[in-house]
Design a protein around this motif. Sequence first.
Motif, PDB file in Angstrom:
ATOM      1  N   LEU A 115       0.801  -1.222   0.000  1.00 47.02           N
ATOM      2  CA  LEU A 115       0.000   0.000   0.000  1.00 47.02           C
ATOM      3  C   LEU A 115       0.836   1.275   0.000  1.00 47.02           C
ATOM      4  CD1 LEU A 115      -2.899  -0.946   2.418  1.00 47.02           C
ATOM      5  CD2 LEU A 115      -2.951  -0.786  -0.065  1.00 47.02           C
ATOM      6  N   ALA A 116       1.897   1.356   0.796  1.00 48.82           N
ATOM      7  CA  ALA A 116       2.685   2.595   0.887  1.00 48.82           C
ATOM      8  C   ALA A 116       3.306   2.963  -0.462  1.00 48.82           C
ATOM      9  CB  ALA A 116       3.743   2.472   1.975  1.00 48.82           C
ATOM     10  N   PRO A 117       4.038   2.061  -1.127  1.00 49.59           N
ATOM     11  CA  PRO A 117       4.577   2.453  -2.433  1.00 49.59           C
ATOM     12  C   PRO A 117       3.483   2.713  -3.474  1.00 49.59           C
ATOM     13  CG  PRO A 117       5.561   0.384  -1.696  1.00 49.59           C
ATOM     14  CD  PRO A 117       4.530   0.767  -0.706  1.00 49.59           C
ATOM     15  N   PHE A 118       2.386   1.979  -3.399  1.00 49.38           N
ATOM     16  CA  PHE A 118       1.291   2.189  -4.347  1.00 49.38           C
ATOM     17  C   PHE A 118       0.745   3.606  -4.232  1.00 49.38           C
ATOM     18  CE2 PHE A 118      -3.291   2.227  -5.153  1.00 49.38           C
ATOM     19  CZ  PHE A 118      -3.293   1.908  -6.500  1.00 49.38           C
ATOM     20  N   PHE A 119       0.444   4.018  -2.988  1.00 45.58           N
ATOM     21  CA  PHE A 119      -0.076   5.372  -2.806  1.00 45.58           C
ATOM     22  C   PHE A 119       0.996   6.415  -3.106  1.00 45.58           C
ATOM     23  CE2 PHE A 119      -3.465   3.323  -0.259  1.00 45.58           C
ATOM     24  CZ  PHE A 119      -4.528   3.816  -0.994  1.00 45.58           C
ATOM     25  N   GLY A 120       2.268   6.097  -2.868  1.00 46.21           N
ATOM     26  CA  GLY A 120       3.342   7.016  -3.215  1.00 46.21           C
ATOM     27  C   GLY A 120       3.385   7.272  -4.708  1.00 46.21           C
ATOM     28  N   VAL A 121       3.306   6.217  -5.487  1.00 47.39           N
ATOM     29  CA  VAL A 121       3.310   6.376  -6.947  1.00 47.39           C
ATOM     30  C   VAL A 121       2.052   7.118  -7.395  1.00 47.39           C
ATOM     31  CG1 VAL A 121       3.131   5.097  -9.120  1.00 47.39           C
ATOM     32  CG2 VAL A 121       4.778   4.391  -7.388  1.00 47.39           C
ATOM     33  N   LEU A 122       0.925   6.768  -6.803  1.00 51.46           N
ATOM     34  CA  LEU A 122      -0.330   7.420  -7.170  1.00 51.46           C
ATOM     35  C   LEU A 122      -0.292   8.921  -6.873  1.00 51.46           C
ATOM     36  CD1 LEU A 122      -3.269   6.853  -8.150  1.00 51.46           C
ATOM     37  CD2 LEU A 122      -3.879   6.736  -5.743  1.00 51.46           C
ATOM     38  N   LEU A 123       0.223   9.288  -5.702  1.00 51.54           N
ATOM     39  CA  LEU A 123       0.258  10.700  -5.316  1.00 51.54           C
ATOM     40  C   LEU A 123       1.306  11.500  -6.070  1.00 51.54           C
ATOM     41  CD1 LEU A 123      -0.224  10.319  -1.473  1.00 51.54           C
ATOM     42  CD2 LEU A 123      -1.866  11.238  -3.113  1.00 51.54           C
ATOM     43  N   LEU A 124       2.283  10.828  -6.679  1.00 44.80           N
ATOM     44  CA  LEU A 124       3.336  11.534  -7.399  1.00 44.80           C
ATOM     45  C   LEU A 124       3.160  11.481  -8.916  1.00 44.80           C
ATOM     46  CD1 LEU A 124       6.372  10.501  -5.193  1.00 44.80           C
ATOM     47  CD2 LEU A 124       5.145  12.676  -5.207  1.00 44.80           C
TER      48      LEU A 124
ATOM     49  N   ILE B 193       7.695   8.095   4.254  1.00 40.35           N
ATOM     50  CA  ILE B 193       8.690   7.658   5.236  1.00 40.35           C
ATOM     51  C   ILE B 193       8.008   7.291   6.552  1.00 40.35           C
ATOM     52  CG2 ILE B 193      10.628   8.429   6.657  1.00 40.35           C
ATOM     53  CD1 ILE B 193      11.541  10.070   4.214  1.00 40.35           C
ATOM     54  N   VAL B 194       7.089   8.128   7.010  1.00 42.27           N
ATOM     55  CA  VAL B 194       6.375   7.857   8.262  1.00 42.27           C
ATOM     56  C   VAL B 194       5.556   6.569   8.143  1.00 42.27           C
ATOM     57  CG1 VAL B 194       4.517   8.705   9.765  1.00 42.27           C
ATOM     58  CG2 VAL B 194       6.350  10.234   9.041  1.00 42.27           C
ATOM     59  N   SER B 195       4.907   6.357   7.009  1.00 42.56           N
ATOM     60  CA  SER B 195       4.118   5.126   6.849  1.00 42.56           C
ATOM     61  C   SER B 195       5.023   3.898   6.830  1.00 42.56           C
ATOM     62  CB  SER B 195       3.256   5.186   5.596  1.00 42.56           C
ATOM     63  OG  SER B 195       4.054   5.173   4.434  1.00 42.56           O
ATOM     64  N   ALA B 196       6.203   4.010   6.221  1.00 41.96           N
ATOM     65  CA  ALA B 196       7.136   2.871   6.225  1.00 41.96           C
ATOM     66  C   ALA B 196       7.618   2.575   7.634  1.00 41.96           C
ATOM     67  CB  ALA B 196       8.315   3.167   5.307  1.00 41.96           C
TER      68      ALA B 196
END
Length: 97
Positions: free
Chosen positions: A21-30, A62-65
């Motif tokens: 989920l964290a990398p998925f939302f990171g890519v989505l938000l960027l 970073i905080v989510s990781a």
Amino acid sequence: MPRPPAPSREERGDRHDVAFLAPFFGVLLLTPPLLNLFEGLRLPFGVPLEVLYLFTVWVLLIVSAVMLSLHRQFRESAPKADAEGVDAPAAEPPGQA
């Protein structure tokens, strides 16, 4: 010291699902469509809102990781319940016996 039992397939699958989920939302938000929403906007001190957005997303990732790594489900050495269903004893704070 005996090694803790290996996590079951279901536990490993759950971990991988949540860790995705964290990398998925990171890519989505960027993605460029979301980044372009803030193009040309500036804060009162002249800082582009796009830069603030990028750094905010970066810090949140970073905080989510960190939060995911501290979660009990992701720690291999987390105390497991024994066969009778009784939880492992909690460690006492240092200096108290």
